[in-house]
Design an enzyme around this catalytic site. Sequence first.
Site, mmCIF file in Angstrom:
data_model
loop_
_atom_site.group_PDB
_atom_site.id
_atom_site.type_symbol
_atom_site.label_atom_id
_atom_site.label_comp_id
_atom_site.label_asym_id
_atom_site.label_seq_id
_atom_site.Cartn_x
_atom_site.Cartn_y
_atom_site.Cartn_z
ATOM 1 C CG ASP A 77 -33.089 -36.875 5.587
ATOM 2 O OD1 ASP A 77 -33.775 -36.066 4.924
ATOM 3 O OD2 ASP A 77 -33.324 -37.137 6.784
ATOM 4 C CE LYS A 134 -31.181 -33.195 7.273
ATOM 5 N NZ LYS A 134 -32.069 -34.277 7.824
ATOM 6 C CG ASP A 172 -19.981 -40.253 -5.568
ATOM 7 O OD1 ASP A 172 -19.808 -39.532 -6.574
ATOM 8 O OD2 ASP A 172 -19.046 -40.669 -4.858
ATOM 9 C CE1 TYR A 227 -18.353 -30.294 -0.920
ATOM 10 C CE2 TYR A 227 -16.414 -30.178 -2.317
ATOM 11 C CZ TYR A 227 -17.445 -30.909 -1.765
ATOM 12 O OH TYR A 227 -17.567 -32.237 -2.051
ATOM 13 C CG ASP A 240 -19.332 -34.780 -3.166
ATOM 14 O OD1 ASP A 240 -18.926 -35.126 -4.296
ATOM 15 O OD2 ASP A 240 -18.760 -35.101 -2.112
HETATM 16 C C1 IPM Z 1 -16.554 -34.520 -7.089
HETATM 17 C C2 IPM Z 1 -15.414 -34.886 -6.217
HETATM 18 C C3 IPM Z 1 -14.765 -33.617 -5.678
HETATM 19 C C4 IPM Z 1 -15.772 -32.934 -4.793
HETATM 20 C C5 IPM Z 1 -13.410 -33.771 -4.984
HETATM 21 C C6 IPM Z 1 -12.417 -34.497 -5.854
HETATM 22 C C7 IPM Z 1 -12.876 -32.442 -4.544
HETATM 23 O O1 IPM Z 1 -15.830 -35.750 -5.213
HETATM 24 O O2 IPM Z 1 -16.340 -33.776 -8.061
HETATM 25 O O3 IPM Z 1 -17.666 -34.969 -6.831
HETATM 26 O O4 IPM Z 1 -15.896 -33.270 -3.602
HETATM 27 O O5 IPM Z 1 -16.463 -32.046 -5.286
HETATM 28 MG MG MG Z 2 -17.848 -36.399 -5.396
#
Ligand code: IPM
Ligand code: MG
Length: 368
Positions: free
Chosen positions: A225, A192, A253, A142, A249
């Site tokens: 993975d 990884k 999710d 990032y 990240d």
């Molecule tokens: C998260 C989001 C952020 C990230 C974005 C909005 C910059 O996806 O907090 O997971 O990628 O970190």
């Molecule tokens: Mg995210």
Amino acid sequence: MSNPSILILAGDGIGPEVMGQVTRIIDWFGHKRGLTFDVSEDLVGGAAYDAHGTPLHDDTMAKAQEVDAVLLGAVGGPKYDDLDFSVKPERGLLRLRKEMDLFANLRPAQCFDALADFSSLKKDVVAGLDIMIVRELTSGIYFGEPRGIIEEGNERVGINTQRYTESEIDRVARSAFELARRRGNKVCSMEKANVMESGILWREIVQKVHDEDYPDVELSHMYADAGVMQLCRWPKQFDVIVTDNLFGDLLSDAAAMLTGSLGMLPSASLGAPMANGRPKALYEPVHGSAPDIAGQNKANPIACILSFAMALRYSFDKGDEADRIEKAVENVLANGVRTADLMPSAGETPATTRDMGDAVLAELDKTL
Ligand code: IPM
Ligand code: MG
């Protein structure tokens, strides 16, 4: 002593709506529990861009550094898609994370019993799930340099750099081990190392921190993975997962979806302790700004409400008051209150954002 301070940055999309319910809960704690906070509000993301031409004004950044905790709603939206990268709403959030040095991002994935049926996985795979992803948040791909889109010969090349120093890995590993000791005492580290040097160093340092200072915690390593696959196969094998910024990240999710809805999951981003002993801290729901439903009083405010609960626990040493909110949310869900994201049964009218706030407040009242 003065009241603890909170800066609210509601941001874009559904941010202001869900934060509206959190404000009511903060007020409830002031009136009913004698816990009064000095709350101020400011802009972030697209909202800040619209007002100031930047997704985070320097004054807002300075305020965020001074308060005891920042609560953030969400940033971004299609309206800002064509903006230059440097002023995109997301840059505001990334600047907060970077300048506050919030290196440990705690993303719990808990499956409330009442919602086990909403997961896309089988009920017995997710019922009772309680895992914590610790995502490194201030480094890695990032932020790594060099980055950019450059000309090379007759075409362009997009470049990002995955970069981790030993100390960056060391400190986030410590956060994970400390947390594990207060939970199931297990850490699984994901990288990884089979294809990335940064992964080799990651694995080595996590193991070293473990062997030197946390030998009592059970440590395992997994390629990221395979980790995603295991997370979908049998998530209950995990307690704490520690991983880098990008893998975290993705993994968070995926973990969020296990629990039935992204609208349920809070997060805490913590840095080093400030002079008053409290960690630098920002709390935000894992979900995004959901522009498709913004402004319609439809969004689920629970993730944002639970983020405030995390603030009570990690910034204000009020674990029992955090439990109170979490219990109230559990009861609300058990009572069948469902916003649209929680797929109410056919023919049922979903609860609005405000209905959900009302329901949580009513349950909080019952705890008195
Ligand atoms: C998260 C989001 C952020 C990230 C974005 C909005 C910059 O996806 O907090 O997971 O990628 O970190
Ligand atoms: Mg995210």
